[in-house]
Design an enzyme around this catalytic site. Structure first.
Site, PDB file in Angstrom:
ATOM      1  N   HIS A   1       0.827  -1.209   0.000  1.00  0.00           N
ATOM      2  CA  HIS A   1       0.000   0.000   0.000  1.00  0.00           C
ATOM      3  C   HIS A   1       0.865   1.263   0.000  1.00  0.00           C
ATOM      4  CE1 HIS A   1      -2.254   3.147   2.293  1.00  0.00           C
ATOM      5  NE2 HIS A   1      -3.135   2.891   1.348  1.00  0.00           N
TER       6      HIS A   1
ATOM      7  N   GLU B   1       2.192   1.823  -3.390  1.00  0.00           N
ATOM      8  CA  GLU B   1       1.134   2.382  -4.249  1.00  0.00           C
ATOM      9  C   GLU B   1       1.115   3.908  -4.115  1.00  0.00           C
ATOM     10  OE1 GLU B   1      -3.008   1.721  -2.923  1.00  0.00           O
ATOM     11  OE2 GLU B   1      -3.067   3.814  -3.526  1.00  0.00           O
ATOM     12  N   HIS B   2       1.168   4.392  -2.881  1.00  0.00           N
ATOM     13  CA  HIS B   2       1.154   5.844  -2.677  1.00  0.00           C
ATOM     14  C   HIS B   2       2.375   6.502  -3.331  1.00  0.00           C
ATOM     15  CE1 HIS B   2      -1.837   7.092   0.596  1.00  0.00           C
ATOM     16  NE2 HIS B   2      -2.230   5.922   0.153  1.00  0.00           N
TER      17      HIS B   2
ATOM     18  N   GLU C   1      -4.503   8.087   7.175  1.00  0.00           N
ATOM     19  CA  GLU C   1      -5.435   7.210   6.455  1.00  0.00           C
ATOM     20  C   GLU C   1      -5.793   6.003   7.335  1.00  0.00           C
ATOM     21  OE1 GLU C   1      -4.092   6.022   2.562  1.00  0.00           O
ATOM     22  OE2 GLU C   1      -5.676   4.523   2.352  1.00  0.00           O
TER      23      GLU C   1
END
Lengths: 430, 429
Positions: free
Chosen positions: A66, A69-70, A142
């Site tokens: 993740h 991905e960012h 997040e």
């Protein structure tokens, strides 16, 4: 070589190719549409934490896929691909699941320029110490945001009840703690291992030219063809859940629950598609909107229209689940198990089965309207080596007896775990 | 481009048809347009759910489900929307096109007929809606209202609307209040239903492969027993156009959460007098609606003050909301930074990337909505409420023409009305 596959019954066709570097691509033509979509995905997600690099097993903290991905949107000279795509009017985004990371955009203009950028930024890592540190703050926010979501809590409550050691137990984004140890080197390594063309698929939908798309992919992506890395999801687990109950109190208006059971994992190809469709059809026969059980429970106020069921297959696991708001989740589980037992004993009536199958047919047709749905499912099918557009053919071949056998095997009291989020301080006054 | 057909087919019943052959499914919605009002909001909210429970011919959910299954899983869902000060209630159906079904014939006609039955021939007992269904849907409504707290982002936005429009129609929730829901009886709901069905203005929307003339004939048939002697005018929404000068209202509430939610409500005042819809959309995208916006690029990306920050304009009321997820301690900083960003739009300090990105994002959103049956439905419902003379597809070219001055002018009309903050229990801010 690009080959055209036609599916007359559902009015679809697809151009497919596997490039020398191992990338599988699929173009789904949609004449008459102005919007176009591209979806570039790697078979790498939150659960792919332990893998083989050179001859060593590497273990990585929760949340790397993740995090990557960012950071992939960063390109050199402090440019950001998301800003560039957005500046051209494309609606771009990305997501990470436990078994996949996908980058996608939808646009009505400059499709090939956007596709070129998508292929470039996803295949070109660029990380600095500063940018990684800054992202740690953003992702921590997040993580905190989703921790306030009851649906998220109830979902991970179930997963942790079902599994003892599998990495799907940890949230895809990791924890505020686990992401602290992520640094540029780790990100570069994971990118090298998992973003190889042979571990990826490219799906495009719309009124687009397959040859142009293939040529862009050939020009931009690396030429090497490494086989995808070996990964380890831990020891194989029992059929039984790790624990039968999970409970938490949160600020919710009504209690919510999610119950579930592990099912057969490790399938691939058309067997996997068949098993998933059988599972979905069995659950729809048992407790879908058109089932007697749902109507009864709804009429009695035991469930409301938030009730749903699901079947998920990911990263070496597969499980069924059902849940929603209910004042009495335990009672819902008992009723589901009772009805399953009744269907198993007396058999699934053919006429009833046929109408549920018909509804499933319509549901699959409806899915072909959605570009997102097509992209996602074609990618999943690509990773697991089956043809998504044959879904309806497989669906039609499933019988009432297949469904009965599924229910007999998996809908049993000793297999069912239940996760519940109750209201903090009892009922809240609004 | 799709062909659009618009016609009044009965008194107070307007049909919009978009003929398009590219879709795999068609959609049909029938919507009763009612004035949003505290007295009737809860009754309106539960009515479609009661009507969906059973009809004279198909008296319970199970028989309806069997019928829908045999129609290849047609979905007919109760639809409840708040559009400005109008509460839109009815049914939204989508169904596979006959061309892709082995034994599918006349699915559209059967769907229209079934919606007609739900609206006009509900299951009754002694001339009233069935007590069993009313009681059970009242309980469902109550639990839906209580569950509004579950999604904190949505909840915070709803609390802002309540405080900003206290005592005004727009402040009424889509679902009505717990208090009003609890008071609904079989008698009151039946009476309300009968009044509504004979008076409400109705919008019918279809999108799919069928010819408009055929759709018109089918819809007329399915609504043939609709009482139309006493039809009301289309309800209206009052757009606030006065310059807002009252002091800003602040409210902070505590809850057991880990991330704070900051929501700010602005009135657009004068900008709504003769609103330029294309300019409004571009303004919102420049300020906080797009990835290239001031809020996203500065408050989130450059300053890392929040996880998300975005703005949304409700042109049906003439307001804008800014919504942000922040750490509890960042309240003051985020609040002033968001205002500073609006100030820079007001001063016309808009980079070419921000302006072009905003316009292109708006154009993509318009064209994409035209490529989805559900998007089309919503656009045409808005058009009917606003009485817009232009077709949604005509808006896109107008968006390209919007200037920085127009955007700055709208920003200068925006006046902060209310600020709501949802924070953690142990936060002393």
């Amino acid at each position: 070589m690009l080959r055209l596959f036609e599916y007359g019954k559902i009015g679809e066709c697809a151009w497919r190719d596997e490039l020398p570097n191992g990338l599988r691509m699929c173009v789904v033509p949609k004449p008459g549409y102005r919007k176009k979509m591209a979806f570039f995905a790697t078979n790498y997600g939150g659960a792919d934490r332990k893998f083989m690099l050179a001859d060593d097993w590497i273990e990585t903290p929760a949340g790397v896929a993740h995090f990557l991905e960012h950071k992939m949107f960063d390109v050199e000279d402090s440019e950001n691909a998301l800003t560039t795509l957005s500046g051209r009017g494309a609606a771009a985004n990305a997501f990470t699941a436990s078994n996949m990371t996908a980058y996608h955009f939808e646009c009505t203009d400059m499709f090939y320029e956007n596709l070129e950028l998508l292929l470039k930024f996803v295949s070109t890592p660029y990380f600095t110490k500063d940018s990684v540190e800054k992202e740690q703050g953003i992702i921590a926010q997040e993580i905190k945001m989703v921790e306030d979501e009851p649906d998220y809590a109830v979902y991970y409550g179930l997963i942790r009840s079902l599994y003892n050691s599998n990495p799907v137990r940890d949230p895809v984004a990791g924890s505020v703690e686990s992401i602290k140890s992520i640094d540029p080197d780790l990100l570069y390594n994971c990118h090298r291992v998992f973003y190889t063309p042979s571990n990826m698929v490219l799906v495009t939908v719309g009124d687009v030219d397959p040859v142009k798309i293939r040529d862009l992919a050939l020009n931009i992506l690396p030429e090497y063809n490494f086989p995808p890395a070996k990964r380890d999801y831990g020891d194989s687990e029992d059929d039984q859940p790790n624990t039968l109950h999970f409970e938490k109190e949160m600020e919710v208006g009504a209690p919510i629950f999610l119950a579930g059971a592990k099912t057969k994992a490790g399938l691939s190809g058309e067997d996997m598609l068949r098993f998933e469709l059988t599972a979905s059809l069995a659950l729809s026969v048992l407790m879908g909107r058109g089932s007697p059980l749902y109507s009864q429970m709804y009429s009695e106020g035991l469930v409301n229209d938030t009730f749903y069921y699901d079947f998920e297959s990911t990263a070496g696991v597969s499980f069924l689940s059902f849940g929603g708001e209910s004042q009495n989740p335990e009672q819902v589980c008992l009723r589901v198990l009772d009805e399953a037992e009744r269907l198993v004993t007396s058999g699934v009536e053919q006429k009833f089965f046929a109408r549920r199958q018909r509804a499933a047919y319509g549901h699959e047709i409806r899915g072909l309207n959605s570009f997102d749905n097509i992209c996602y499912n074609v990618a999943v099918a690509g990773f697991n080596r089956y043809d998504y557009f044959k879904t309806i053919d497989v669906l039609e071949s499933i019988t009432a007896e297949d469904v009965r056998r599924f229910l007999a095997k998996y809908l049993r009291p000793e297999l069912l775990a239940i996760s519940t989020v109750r209201c903090v301080r009892g009922e809240r006054d609004v | 481009m799709q062909k659009v057909y618009n016609k009044q087919i009965m008194r107070g019943v307007n049909l919009t048809c978009v003929k398009a052959e590219k879709f795999k499914t068609g959609c049909l919605s029938i919507t009763l347009m009612t004035q949003l009002d505290k007295k009737t909001a809860a009754m309106n909210a539960m009515l479609p759910n009661v009507l969906r429970r059973g009809t004279a011919r198909l008296p319970d959910m199970e028989s309806i489900a069997a019928e829908l299954d045999n129609m290849y899983g047609v979905r007919i869902e109760p639809a409840l929307r708040k559009k400005g000060e109008i509460q839109c209630i009815g049914f939204y159906a989508d169904f596979p096109d006959d061309a892709f079904l082995p034994h599918g014939k006349n699915i559209l006609e059967k769907t229209a007929d079934l919606i007609g039955e739900m609206l006009l021939q509900p299951a009754t007992s002694g001339g009233r809606l069935k007590a069993e269904y009313v009681d059970s849907e009242r309980e469902n409504l109550i639990s839906d209202i209580k569950a509004e707290i579950n999604d904190k982002r949505v909840y915070a936005s709803m609390r802002l609307t309540e405080m900003m429009f206290k005592g005004e129609r727009y402040g009424v929730s889509r679902l009505g209040s717990l208090h009003d829901a609890g008071k609904i009886t079989v008698h009151s709901l039946t009476r309300h239903y009968k009044e509504l069905i004979s008076t409400a203005a109705i919008q019918v929307f279809y999108c799919g492969a069928a010819d408009p003339e055929y759709v018109e004939q089918i819809v007329r048939g399915s609504l043939s027993t609709l009482p139309r002697t006493d039809v009301s005018d289309m309800p209206s929404t009052e757009v606030s156009t006065e310059e807002w000068t009252a002091p800003v209202k602040y409210l902070t509430e505590k809850m057991d959460v880990t991330q704070g939610k900051l929501v700010m409500g602005y009135r657009l005042g004068e900008a709504m007098r003769q609103p330029d819809h294309a300019a409004l959309m571009v303004f919102n995208a420049v300020f906080g609606g797009a990835v290239t916006s001031k809020l996203f690029m500065n408050v989130r990306e450059r300053l890392s003050l929040c996880y998300y920050a975005s703005s949304g304009v409700d042109r049906l009321k003439g307001i804008m909301k800014v919504s942000s997820g922040i750490e509890f301690s960042k309240y003051n900083e985020a609040l002033s930074e968001i205002q500073r960003q609006l100030e820079s739009v007001k001063n016309g300090e808009i980079l070419p990337l921000e302006m072009e990105g905003a316009k292109k994002a708006v154009i993509t959103a318009i064209y994409s909505a035209l490529d989805e049956p559900g998007g089309l439905e919503s656009l045409y419902l808005d058009k009917s409420i606003l009485g817009l003379p232009v077709d949604p597809s005509d808006l896109a070219p107008m968006v390209s023409e919007v200037t920085v001055d127009q955007v700055a002018k709208i920003a200068s009309c925006a006046k902060l009305d209310s600020v709501y903050f949802l924070t953690g229990e142990d936060d002393d801010a």
